[in-house]
Write an enzyme that holds these catalytic residues in place. Structure first.
Site, PDB file in Angstrom:
ATOM      1  N   LYS A 161       0.844  -1.197   0.000  1.00  0.00           N
ATOM      2  CA  LYS A 161       0.000   0.000   0.000  1.00  0.00           C
ATOM      3  C   LYS A 161       0.877   1.243   0.000  1.00  0.00           C
ATOM      4  O   LYS A 161       1.950   1.223   0.600  1.00  0.00           O
ATOM      5  CB  LYS A 161      -0.838   0.059   1.295  1.00  0.00           C
ATOM      6  CG  LYS A 161      -1.990  -0.901   1.369  1.00  0.00           C
ATOM      7  CD  LYS A 161      -2.711  -0.726   2.709  1.00  0.00           C
ATOM      8  CE  LYS A 161      -3.821  -1.746   2.874  1.00  0.00           C
ATOM      9  NZ  LYS A 161      -4.917  -1.612   1.903  1.00  0.00           N
ATOM     10  N   ARG A 216     -10.199 -11.446   2.441  1.00  0.00           N
ATOM     11  CA  ARG A 216     -11.050 -12.527   1.929  1.00  0.00           C
ATOM     12  C   ARG A 216     -10.353 -13.885   2.018  1.00  0.00           C
ATOM     13  O   ARG A 216     -11.006 -14.911   2.141  1.00  0.00           O
ATOM     14  CB  ARG A 216     -11.489 -12.198   0.484  1.00  0.00           C
ATOM     15  CG  ARG A 216     -10.363 -12.034  -0.488  1.00  0.00           C
ATOM     16  CD  ARG A 216     -10.778 -11.288  -1.752  1.00  0.00           C
ATOM     17  NE  ARG A 216     -10.901  -9.849  -1.535  1.00  0.00           N
ATOM     18  CZ  ARG A 216     -11.288  -8.984  -2.484  1.00  0.00           C
ATOM     19  NH1 ARG A 216     -11.619  -9.418  -3.702  1.00  0.00           N
ATOM     20  NH2 ARG A 216     -11.354  -7.712  -2.212  1.00  0.00           N
TER      21      ARG A 216
HETATM   22  N1  BES Z   1      -7.899  -3.536   4.553  1.00  0.00           N
HETATM   23  C1  BES Z   1      -8.126  -3.180   3.212  1.00  0.00           C
HETATM   24  C2  BES Z   1      -9.429  -2.421   2.989  1.00  0.00           C
HETATM   25  C3  BES Z   1      -9.602  -1.091   3.675  1.00  0.00           C
HETATM   26  C4  BES Z   1      -9.466   0.067   2.961  1.00  0.00           C
HETATM   27  C5  BES Z   1     -10.003  -1.003   4.980  1.00  0.00           C
HETATM   28  C6  BES Z   1      -9.694   1.297   3.553  1.00  0.00           C
HETATM   29  C7  BES Z   1     -10.206   0.214   5.583  1.00  0.00           C
HETATM   30  C8  BES Z   1     -10.079   1.361   4.871  1.00  0.00           C
HETATM   31  C9  BES Z   1      -8.174  -4.421   2.338  1.00  0.00           C
HETATM   32  O1  BES Z   1      -7.389  -5.484   2.750  1.00  0.00           O
HETATM   33  C10 BES Z   1      -7.709  -4.002   0.982  1.00  0.00           C
HETATM   34  O2  BES Z   1      -6.610  -3.561   0.886  1.00  0.00           O
HETATM   35  N2  BES Z   1      -8.561  -4.160  -0.028  1.00  0.00           N
HETATM   36  C11 BES Z   1      -8.232  -3.794  -1.341  1.00  0.00           C
HETATM   37  C12 BES Z   1      -8.813  -4.854  -2.255  1.00  0.00           C
HETATM   38  C13 BES Z   1      -8.370  -4.729  -3.681  1.00  0.00           C
HETATM   39  C14 BES Z   1      -6.894  -5.057  -3.784  1.00  0.00           C
HETATM   40  C15 BES Z   1      -9.193  -5.673  -4.508  1.00  0.00           C
HETATM   41  C16 BES Z   1      -8.857  -2.444  -1.649  1.00  0.00           C
HETATM   42  O3  BES Z   1      -9.962  -2.169  -1.203  1.00  0.00           O
HETATM   43  O4  BES Z   1      -8.199  -1.652  -2.320  1.00  0.00           O
HETATM   44 ZN    ZN Z   2      -5.392  -5.411   2.109  1.00  0.00          ZN
END
Ligand code: BES
Ligand code: ZN
Ligand code: ZN
Length: 480
Positions: free
Chosen positions: A257, A332
């Site tokens: 990230k 997931r």
């Molecule tokens: N933990 C994150 C989602 C998240 C984003 C939680 C903002 C709280 C605030 C999750 O694991 C994630 O990174 N999801 C990705 C999925 C994508 C790679 C399909 C996302 O939402 O960008």
């Molecule tokens: Zn994530």
């Protein structure tokens, strides 16, 4: 923790939160000095929604109850007004506040709830904790307004919510997966639910491939946590299961990230686990007659060690294979194993709570929780009702097959991302693959953690979902 009790009347030393519709009540006049009475009259003339009547060493805070034709909305406006009033009590270092209702409708409970939740602090890491600590310790409700059982239930509910907040607020430097399990054991002892923890060896033996894949980059082992509250007088014969995403920190893994506004609060990625643990705590302490099981798969997600890589194919606990195209879609992966584990209980109903997708946070801007799943329409509408009652509102997203098509892989049973479009929905469709029972998925990505103070929800960890599920269970039991 703020104590919520009942008493038969207040005494002259008590700080008062006085709830009234308008200053017309003669009872109120009895309570106030002539000067104070004039002040209240003036306050309403000026359309001020509340008015403080200070005496030398106590406060009488007169709260004009906000009006709204929608009863749930009105409750929320009252909670918010009470959350504002607490600033006055903090300022004068009040230790006890007595809530006295003169309103036509009694909102004492809503006010007590907002005061208790607004009084929460996370001070563990300050050197001068004692100086910072609010003096307020007791909220006393009028016996004529609220019975002791209601006050106790509210006490347990606010405790569960605050425990959930603290788990979220704890950083990875303390709250590893192993430490999360220790906290669960402590809370189980306090509240009376049983706890079983699977350590890494057992998780390997069971072949929980999703949880193990996410943990491969970590320097600390994963845990799989099972909590159970099974009272003899349970109304349900088959258990209700609560599954929570327990990612104690999400760097994104090799699909790293960016830091700003993205990774910096990812200690909150166990917000779903906090909902489940806080709910187990509140329900067990309140001894609600419902058999519930909590499941929390826990690990951090990092690019270190032998981290799983984009392109990897992972064999999950269910036996299905997943092509990992983005290691940041890790929630997931761990939830899938827990959802498969839930099948052995032959459950009546399964909920999962997860800070799963940025897409869900963007969709509702933190004002609501997205809801998906195949549980009965009646269950969904009861959840939606509870959501309005506690102001943790829900919006149902569609489960159309086409979204499932987006999760098909060329080389495995599923892939773990579905592309840029409909991200909150495709994540839910991925989870659906691992269920075979009535199920609801709640994506709390926008709700678990607040960057700005949000009334009685406060700042940082909110404990969202605990109040929702407590309300849902109390009503659900009446209907089974
Ligand atoms: N933990 C994150 C989602 C998240 C984003 C939680 C903002 C709280 C605030 C999750 O694991 C994630 O990174 N999801 C990705 C999925 C994508 C790679 C399909 C996302 O939402 O960008
Ligand atoms: Zn994530
Ligand atoms: Zn995550």
């Amino acid at each position: 923790m703020t104590r919520i009790t009942t008493a038969n009347g207040y005494d002259n030393k008590d700080n008062l939160l006085i709830l009234i519709d308008s200053p017309a009540s003669p009872k109120l006049q009895e309570l106030l000095t002539d000067d104070e009475w004039t002040q209240v009259k003036n306050a309403e003339d000026q359309k001020i929604d509340c008015c403080l009547l200070p005496e030398s060493n106590r406060a009488k805070f007169v709260l004009f109850l906000p009006k709204h034709e929608d009863s749930n909305r009105r409750k929320e406006l009252v909670r918010r007004a009470a959350a504002k009033a607490i600033k006055t009590f903090h300022k004068i270092k009040a230790t006890t506040v007595f809530i006295k209702n003169f309103g036509e409708i009694d909102f004492s409970l809503e006010c007590a709830e907002a005061l208790a939740l607004s009084n929460y602090q996370f001070l563990k890491y300050f050197k001068n904790k004692k100086e910072k600590k609010h003096a307020l310790e007791n909220i006393v409700l009028d016996e004529q307004s609220v019975n002791a059982a209601e006050a106790n239930a509210l006490q347990y509910l606010t405790e569960g919510t605050c425990e959930a907040r603290t788990l979220i607020n704890e950083p990875l430097s303390f709250l590893t997966a192993t430490q999360l399990s220790e906290e669960i054991k402590r809370m189980g002892k306090e509240a009376g639910f049983s706890v079983e923890v699977f350590e890494k060896e057992k998780i390997e033996e069971m072949k929980m491939g999703g949880l193990l894949a996410v943990n491969r980059g970590s320097f600390t082992p994963p845990t799989f946590n099972i909590m159970e509250w099974k009272p003899e007088n349970a109304k349900n014969s088959k258990p209700v299961i609560l599954v929570g995403k327990g990612i104690v920190f999400d760097t994104g893994g090799l699909s790293l990230k960016p830091t700003a506004n993205s990774m910096d609060f990812m200690k909150a990625d166990m917000g779903g686990a906090a909902t489940v643990i806080g709910t187990m705590y509140a329900v067990s302490k309140a001894k609600l007659p419902i058999h519930i099981v909590g499941l929390v798969p826990a690990t951090d997600n990092r690019p270190g060690n032998n981290a799983y890589a984009p392109g990897d194919v992972i064999k999950m606990y269910s036996g299905s294979t997943v092509e990992v195209l983005n290691t940041d879609a890790e929630g997931r992966m761990v939830l899938a194993d827990a959802l498969h584990y839930a099948k052995q209980y032959n459950p009546e109903l399964v909920f999962d709570f997860a800070t799963l997708t940025g897409a869900a946070a963007v969709l509702l801007g933190g004002q609501g929780i997205s809801l998906m799943g195949n549980a009965a329409a009646e269950v969904k509408s009861q959840m939606i009702e509870s959501g309005y009652r506690v102001h943790e509102r829900l919006l149902e997203l569609p489960m159309w097959d086409e979204f499932g098509e987006m999760m098909k892989s060329d080389i495995a049973d599923l892939k773990n991302i579905g592309g840029r479009m409909a991200g909150a929905i495709t994540a839910g469709k991925f989870l659906e693959h691992f269920t075979d029972y009535p199920w609801l998925h709640l994506d709390i990505a926008g709700n678990a953690f607040k960057h700005k103070s949000d009334s009685y929800r406060g700042k940082n960890g909110t404990g969202v979902g605990v109040r929702l599920m407590f309300d849902f269970f109390r009503n659900y039991m009446k209907n089974i």
